[in-house]
Design a protein around this motif. Sequence first.
Motif, PDB file in Angstrom:
ATOM      1  N   ILE A 263      12.294   0.883   0.936  1.00  0.00           N
ATOM      2  CA  ILE A 263      11.362   1.639   0.414  1.00  0.00           C
ATOM      3  C   ILE A 263      10.036   1.155   0.385  1.00  0.00           C
ATOM      4  O   ILE A 263       9.814  -0.146   0.233  1.00  0.00           O
ATOM      5  CB  ILE A 263      11.589   2.420  -1.032  1.00  0.00           C
ATOM      6  CG1 ILE A 263      12.154   0.916  -1.942  1.00  0.00           C
ATOM      7  CG2 ILE A 263      12.774   3.129  -1.025  1.00  0.00           C
ATOM      8  CD1 ILE A 263      12.704   1.342  -3.271  1.00  0.00           C
ATOM      9  N   LYS A 264       8.907   1.984   0.660  1.00  0.00           N
ATOM     10  CA  LYS A 264       7.642   1.452   0.762  1.00  0.00           C
ATOM     11  C   LYS A 264       6.729   1.765  -0.298  1.00  0.00           C
ATOM     12  O   LYS A 264       6.958   2.765  -1.087  1.00  0.00           O
ATOM     13  CB  LYS A 264       7.002   1.725   2.170  1.00  0.00           C
ATOM     14  CG  LYS A 264       7.945   1.173   3.322  1.00  0.00           C
ATOM     15  CD  LYS A 264       7.286   1.521   4.554  1.00  0.00           C
ATOM     16  CE  LYS A 264       8.199   1.011   5.631  1.00  0.00           C
ATOM     17  NZ  LYS A 264       7.698   1.537   6.970  1.00  0.00           N
ATOM     18  N   PRO A 265       5.578   0.951  -0.366  1.00  0.00           N
ATOM     19  CA  PRO A 265       4.915  -0.110   0.370  1.00  0.00           C
ATOM     20  C   PRO A 265       5.483  -1.482  -0.069  1.00  0.00           C
ATOM     21  O   PRO A 265       5.904  -1.679  -1.023  1.00  0.00           O
ATOM     22  CB  PRO A 265       3.398   0.018  -0.096  1.00  0.00           C
ATOM     23  CG  PRO A 265       3.248   0.623  -1.504  1.00  0.00           C
ATOM     24  CD  PRO A 265       4.641   1.396  -1.528  1.00  0.00           C
ATOM     25  N   TYR A 266       5.669  -2.201   0.967  1.00  0.00           N
ATOM     26  CA  TYR A 266       6.212  -3.706   0.797  1.00  0.00           C
ATOM     27  C   TYR A 266       4.981  -4.513   0.364  1.00  0.00           C
ATOM     28  O   TYR A 266       4.042  -4.469   0.430  1.00  0.00           O
ATOM     29  CB  TYR A 266       6.582  -4.086   2.291  1.00  0.00           C
ATOM     30  CG  TYR A 266       7.553  -3.367   3.163  1.00  0.00           C
ATOM     31  CD1 TYR A 266       8.647  -2.815   2.567  1.00  0.00           C
ATOM     32  CD2 TYR A 266       7.424  -3.231   4.533  1.00  0.00           C
ATOM     33  CE1 TYR A 266       9.672  -2.193   2.981  1.00  0.00           C
ATOM     34  CE2 TYR A 266       8.348  -2.771   5.308  1.00  0.00           C
ATOM     35  CZ  TYR A 266       9.418  -2.211   4.496  1.00  0.00           C
ATOM     36  OH  TYR A 266      10.508  -1.478   5.320  1.00  0.00           O
ATOM     37  N   ALA A 267       5.480  -5.230  -0.808  1.00  0.00           N
ATOM     38  CA  ALA A 267       4.882  -6.188  -1.267  1.00  0.00           C
ATOM     39  C   ALA A 267       4.237  -7.042  -0.628  1.00  0.00           C
ATOM     40  O   ALA A 267       2.791  -7.427  -0.719  1.00  0.00           O
ATOM     41  CB  ALA A 267       5.673  -6.928  -2.581  1.00  0.00           C
ATOM     42  N   GLN A 268       4.725  -7.853   0.206  1.00  0.00           N
ATOM     43  CA  GLN A 268       4.180  -8.795   1.092  1.00  0.00           C
ATOM     44  C   GLN A 268       3.051  -8.239   1.907  1.00  0.00           C
ATOM     45  O   GLN A 268       1.993  -8.814   2.074  1.00  0.00           O
ATOM     46  CB  GLN A 268       5.104  -9.356   2.018  1.00  0.00           C
ATOM     47  CG  GLN A 268       4.884 -10.421   3.031  1.00  0.00           C
ATOM     48  CD  GLN A 268       4.345 -11.882   2.157  1.00  0.00           C
ATOM     49  OE1 GLN A 268       4.979 -12.258   1.316  1.00  0.00           O
ATOM     50  NE2 GLN A 268       3.496 -12.532   2.780  1.00  0.00           N
ATOM     51  N   ASP A 269       3.356  -7.042   2.456  1.00  0.00           N
ATOM     52  CA  ASP A 269       2.143  -6.708   3.631  1.00  0.00           C
ATOM     53  C   ASP A 269       1.055  -6.068   2.463  1.00  0.00           C
ATOM     54  O   ASP A 269      -0.061  -6.335   3.183  1.00  0.00           O
ATOM     55  CB  ASP A 269       2.716  -5.390   4.185  1.00  0.00           C
ATOM     56  CG  ASP A 269       3.740  -5.684   5.138  1.00  0.00           C
ATOM     57  OD1 ASP A 269       3.983  -7.082   5.426  1.00  0.00           O
ATOM     58  OD2 ASP A 269       4.397  -4.814   5.570  1.00  0.00           O
ATOM     59  N   SER A 270       1.353  -5.391   1.462  1.00  0.00           N
ATOM     60  CA  SER A 270       0.117  -5.065   0.387  1.00  0.00           C
ATOM     61  C   SER A 270      -0.746  -5.925  -0.001  1.00  0.00           C
ATOM     62  O   SER A 270      -1.945  -6.083   0.103  1.00  0.00           O
ATOM     63  CB  SER A 270       0.888  -4.111  -0.635  1.00  0.00           C
ATOM     64  OG  SER A 270       1.451  -3.009  -0.185  1.00  0.00           O
ATOM     65  N   VAL A 271       0.017  -7.044  -0.551  1.00  0.00           N
ATOM     66  CA  VAL A 271      -0.875  -8.363  -0.852  1.00  0.00           C
ATOM     67  C   VAL A 271      -1.634  -9.150   0.248  1.00  0.00           C
ATOM     68  O   VAL A 271      -2.932  -9.328  -0.011  1.00  0.00           O
ATOM     69  CB  VAL A 271       0.174  -9.440  -1.688  1.00  0.00           C
ATOM     70  CG1 VAL A 271      -0.558 -10.726  -2.006  1.00  0.00           C
ATOM     71  CG2 VAL A 271       0.616  -8.888  -2.989  1.00  0.00           C
ATOM     72  N   ALA A 272      -1.071  -9.077   1.276  1.00  0.00           N
ATOM     73  CA  ALA A 272      -1.870  -9.632   2.349  1.00  0.00           C
ATOM     74  C   ALA A 272      -2.964  -8.894   2.806  1.00  0.00           C
ATOM     75  O   ALA A 272      -4.037  -9.544   3.168  1.00  0.00           O
ATOM     76  CB  ALA A 272      -0.815  -9.843   3.555  1.00  0.00           C
ATOM     77  N   ALA A 273      -2.798  -7.740   2.633  1.00  0.00           N
ATOM     78  CA  ALA A 273      -4.271  -6.832   3.193  1.00  0.00           C
ATOM     79  C   ALA A 273      -5.177  -6.531   2.092  1.00  0.00           C
ATOM     80  O   ALA A 273      -6.295  -6.192   2.228  1.00  0.00           O
ATOM     81  CB  ALA A 273      -3.643  -5.429   3.492  1.00  0.00           C
ATOM     82  N   LEU A 274      -4.890  -6.890   0.911  1.00  0.00           N
ATOM     83  CA  LEU A 274      -5.920  -6.714  -0.346  1.00  0.00           C
ATOM     84  C   LEU A 274      -7.181  -7.502  -0.237  1.00  0.00           C
ATOM     85  O   LEU A 274      -8.313  -6.580  -0.485  1.00  0.00           O
ATOM     86  CB  LEU A 274      -5.203  -6.849  -1.533  1.00  0.00           C
ATOM     87  CG  LEU A 274      -3.859  -6.012  -2.239  1.00  0.00           C
ATOM     88  CD1 LEU A 274      -3.279  -6.517  -3.465  1.00  0.00           C
ATOM     89  CD2 LEU A 274      -4.849  -4.790  -2.408  1.00  0.00           C
TER      90      LEU A 274
END
Length: 344
Positions: A263-274
């Motif tokens: 299930i999304k959004p993935y924490a790793q991808d989200s934090v990296a993009a912020l």
Amino acid sequence: MPTAENIWPPGHPAIRTGKIGVLLVNLGTPEATDYWSMRRYLKEFLSDRRVIEVSRPLWWLILNGIILQTRPQKSGHAYGKIWNRELDESPLKTITRGQAEKLAARLRDLPDVIVDWGMRYGLPAMNDRIAALKEQGCDRILIFPLYPQYSAATTATVMDKAFDGLKAMRWQPALRSVPPYYDDPAHIEALAQSIEAHLATLSWAPDLILASFHGLPQTYFDKGDPYYCHCQKTARLLRERLELPPEKLRVVFQSRFGRAEWIKPYAQDSVAALPAEGVKKLVMVMPGFAADCVETLEEVGIGLRETFLSRGGAEFSAVPCLNDSDISVAMLETILRREIKGWA
């Protein structure tokens, strides 16, 4: 009036009755960070059919041929970063014990209630504690899974294990379970107060609060698991209580395992993009964890912090889980007293 001590006929085995047991149950912990301790723990956890819904022969090959050869070292390294060296145990064990002891202290007006704690995987084994409660005279036991949001991979497997234990008993205690408390007002208020208290300690105001929940395979959601919906409702109620607009408190999911879609959004991808989105000051809170553990302390507090700062973030802070704080234990007491009515 007959008492528990004199109702038995001559020759009947002495049996203690009349007590009510309360068993707090959390996920579990390895006993140490070495390879074999981690392997034993991971094998028990990852062999659970509720946790891994994959063909048994195929999963046996993957688990024993690949995962248990490499994963124990990686997990042991992560646990080593957050290990309670003083007590030589994981923080999850320290905190869960504290929750049980403090909850018992708040229930002194109920002398027939005995509070204990156990783990679904690892030690102390929850079914050993159920048996111990029964030996102390508990003919009624309330199981309290410390998972605010329900999932078949968490809450359900606790109850599966409890009933497996009862199968071996000639005289079974009556059993109740605490329902998921993801939208319980006491839980939302405790979360809100913990966030407010944490923000008050910071010298800066966050651009965003991320509510990070443990992830779940997408196929589990597709089959009807309510976990995702429970997480979203917890976040919505928390956002409303804190009087924040939707864009100031978002939901992400962490701890993805394997290659399947989760299930999304993935924490790793989200934090990296912020940082590229203009978020320079970030606070993270983990409302699905009743106690700090390797997922919150190492994955979020260390790993995601490093990710955020390395991508251009300026400030990062993680709100501690409710743990055995006064507001946490008061919340657990509120729920417990409600669920034990009719017994105590």
